[in-house]
Motif scaffolding. Structure first.
Motif, mmCIF file in Angstrom:
data_model
loop_
_atom_site.group_PDB
_atom_site.id
_atom_site.type_symbol
_atom_site.label_atom_id
_atom_site.label_comp_id
_atom_site.label_asym_id
_atom_site.label_seq_id
_atom_site.Cartn_x
_atom_site.Cartn_y
_atom_site.Cartn_z
ATOM 1 N N SER A 107 3.006 -1.377 -5.703
ATOM 2 C CA SER A 107 2.819 -1.669 -4.269
ATOM 3 C C SER A 107 4.046 -1.239 -3.481
ATOM 4 N N GLY A 108 5.226 -1.541 -4.030
ATOM 5 C CA GLY A 108 6.457 -1.145 -3.359
ATOM 6 C C GLY A 108 6.608 0.354 -3.247
ATOM 7 N N VAL A 109 6.088 1.091 -4.233
ATOM 8 C CA VAL A 109 6.211 2.556 -4.224
ATOM 9 C C VAL A 109 5.182 3.203 -3.305
ATOM 10 N N TYR A 110 3.912 2.772 -3.415
ATOM 11 C CA TYR A 110 2.832 3.494 -2.739
ATOM 12 C C TYR A 110 2.382 2.862 -1.411
ATOM 13 N N LEU A 111 2.388 1.529 -1.323
ATOM 14 C CA LEU A 111 1.944 0.904 -0.078
ATOM 15 C C LEU A 111 2.928 1.122 1.058
ATOM 16 N N SER A 112 4.200 1.353 0.705
ATOM 17 C CA SER A 112 5.206 1.560 1.747
ATOM 18 C C SER A 112 4.893 2.780 2.600
ATOM 19 N N ARG A 113 4.078 3.713 2.055
ATOM 20 C CA ARG A 113 3.729 4.930 2.793
ATOM 21 C C ARG A 113 2.420 4.781 3.566
ATOM 22 N N ARG A 114 1.761 3.625 3.380
ATOM 23 C CA ARG A 114 0.429 3.459 3.974
ATOM 24 C C ARG A 114 0.316 2.267 4.914
ATOM 25 N N VAL A 115 1.197 1.286 4.762
ATOM 26 C CA VAL A 115 1.138 0.100 5.615
ATOM 27 C C VAL A 115 2.522 -0.151 6.206
ATOM 28 N N GLY A 116 2.567 -1.012 7.214
ATOM 29 C CA GLY A 116 3.831 -1.333 7.854
ATOM 30 C C GLY A 116 4.695 -2.242 6.983
ATOM 31 N N ARG A 117 5.961 -2.368 7.351
ATOM 32 C CA ARG A 117 6.899 -3.178 6.582
ATOM 33 C C ARG A 117 6.488 -4.646 6.570
ATOM 34 N N ARG A 118 5.935 -5.148 7.672
ATOM 35 C CA ARG A 118 5.555 -6.556 7.729
ATOM 36 C C ARG A 118 4.434 -6.859 6.744
ATOM 37 N N VAL A 119 3.418 -6.006 6.722
ATOM 38 C CA VAL A 119 2.303 -6.202 5.789
ATOM 39 C C VAL A 119 2.789 -6.088 4.347
ATOM 40 N N LEU A 120 3.610 -5.082 4.082
ATOM 41 C CA LEU A 120 4.117 -4.892 2.722
ATOM 42 C C LEU A 120 4.990 -6.062 2.302
ATOM 43 N N ALA A 121 5.780 -6.584 3.222
ATOM 44 C CA ALA A 121 6.629 -7.733 2.904
ATOM 45 C C ALA A 121 5.780 -8.938 2.504
ATOM 46 N N ILE A 122 4.670 -9.151 3.204
ATOM 47 C CA ILE A 122 3.775 -10.262 2.871
ATOM 48 C C ILE A 122 3.179 -10.071 1.482
ATOM 49 N N VAL A 123 2.760 -8.845 1.192
ATOM 50 C CA VAL A 123 2.172 -8.546 -0.119
ATOM 51 C C VAL A 123 3.198 -8.768 -1.231
ATOM 52 N N LEU A 124 4.391 -8.247 -1.043
ATOM 53 C CA LEU A 124 5.429 -8.359 -2.064
ATOM 54 C C LEU A 124 5.837 -9.818 -2.288
ATOM 55 N N LEU A 125 6.012 -10.568 -1.200
ATOM 56 C CA LEU A 125 6.403 -11.973 -1.331
ATOM 57 C C LEU A 125 5.297 -12.796 -1.977
ATOM 58 N N SER A 126 4.049 -12.461 -1.677
ATOM 59 C CA SER A 126 2.918 -13.181 -2.285
ATOM 60 C C SER A 126 2.882 -12.943 -3.794
ATOM 61 N N LEU A 127 3.063 -11.684 -4.197
ATOM 62 C CA LEU A 127 3.068 -11.361 -5.621
ATOM 63 C C LEU A 127 4.262 -12.008 -6.316
ATOM 64 N N ALA A 128 5.418 -11.978 -5.674
ATOM 65 C CA ALA A 128 6.623 -12.563 -6.264
ATOM 66 C C ALA A 128 6.481 -14.079 -6.412
ATOM 67 N N ALA A 129 5.883 -14.727 -5.420
ATOM 68 C CA ALA A 129 5.666 -16.178 -5.500
ATOM 69 C C ALA A 129 4.681 -16.508 -6.621
ATOM 70 N N ALA A 130 3.648 -15.694 -6.778
ATOM 71 C CA ALA A 130 2.681 -15.911 -7.857
ATOM 72 C C ALA A 130 3.356 -15.766 -9.224
ATOM 73 N N MET A 131 4.313 -14.844 -9.309
ATOM 74 C CA MET A 131 5.057 -14.689 -10.569
ATOM 75 C C MET A 131 5.778 -15.983 -10.933
ATOM 76 N N LEU A 132 6.449 -16.591 -9.968
ATOM 77 C CA LEU A 132 7.183 -17.828 -10.239
ATOM 78 C C LEU A 132 6.234 -18.941 -10.679
ATOM 79 N N PHE A 133 5.057 -18.989 -10.093
ATOM 80 C CA PHE A 133 4.075 -20.000 -10.473
ATOM 81 C C PHE A 133 3.648 -19.813 -11.934
#
Length: 255
Positions: free
Chosen positions: A221-247
């Motif tokens: 997602s960090g590699v490919y979505l950064s070219r297709r969506v804005g930073r705000r959307v990508l930040a939400i996606v990355l933080l959501s995945l990272a939070a799920a990892m901790l869970f």
């Protein structure tokens, strides 16, 4: 200079690892003549394997495999290189260290079990356990390295994403195979110390597989979505995945 290189690259690591593992061998206190002979034979085999892989490293860096005979001269030419992966000096030292670690672990396992087959199986079980736990290490990389680099808008963030995505994909593909092999081994009448690691793999494989999948999604997602969506959307996606990892890590640890 050549003598200094031989000492630093070859002799010192061999003495250091022998001393470190020797402390463990002395603590186990069951050394026998047969074990010493097998350990010496293993060392000879490890040296043979080391020479083979060092020759391949030389070939990778533009030399011929036969140049292994003058490796100390070649290392002298590269002695001032930075100690980073991809440079000859680093690759040579890494190869030597890996071989010495394998030799030490095999010898220690053999001393513990007094049986070559069980010693090898115990080492395989340890490797399996380390592989399926790799997603935990990647999760640490996500929170400590990748996310801070991304929010700091560092150019190295993409390298971190790529590393996370590619290595996690390999782990994701490997875990089902490791689980299948471990499930089979766990049904065998092997010593409990051998089966303990395979049983741990079977119990935790599902959680670690899910974690590895999230790691993979995060990296790509960090590699490919950064070219297709804005930073705000990508930040939400990355933080959501990272939070799920901790869970998931918390869930696995609780088990």
């Amino acid at each position: 200079m050549k003598g200094k290189i031989i000492f630093k690259i070859f002799i010192f690591p061999a003495v250091l690892f022998t001393a470190l593992f020797g402390f463990t061998w002395a603590k186990l206190g069951v050394m026998t003549r047969e074990w010493a002979l097998i350990t010496a034979l293993l060392f000879v085999l490890v040296v043979g394997s080391m020479i083979f892989f060092l020759a391949r490293i030389l070939e990778k860096h533009g030399y011929r495999k036969s140049d292994i005979k003058r490796i100390e001269e070649i290392l002298e030419e590269h002695w001032d290189e930075p100690w980073y992966s991809g440079y000859l000096k680093h690759d040579v030292q890494e190869c030597i260290a890996h071989h010495l670690i394998i030799w030490g672990l095999l010898s220690t396992s053999l001393l513990w079990f007094q049986d070559v087959f069980f010693a090898i199986m115990a080492l395989v079980g340890l490797v399996f356990l380390m592989v399926i736990m790799y997603p935990v290490f990647v999760t640490m990389v996500v929170w400590i390295l990748a996310l801070p680099l991304y929010f700091l808008k560092s150019r190295r963030a993409e390298d971190a994403f790529e590393f996370i995505g590619k290595t996690s994909l390999v782990t994701t593909l490997a875990i089902p195979i490791i689980w299948a092999v471990s499930s089979y081994v766990s049904t065998k009448n092997y010593p409990e110390d051998v089966l303990r690691m395979f049983n741990a793999v079977v119990r935790n494989a599902e959680g670690f597989l899910l974690l590895s999948i999230l790691n993979t999604l995060f990296g790509f997602s960090g590699v490919y979505l950064s070219r297709r969506v804005g930073r705000r959307v990508l930040a939400i996606v990355l933080l959501s995945l990272a939070a799920a990892m901790l869970f998931i890590v918390w869930s696995v640890v609780k088990i």
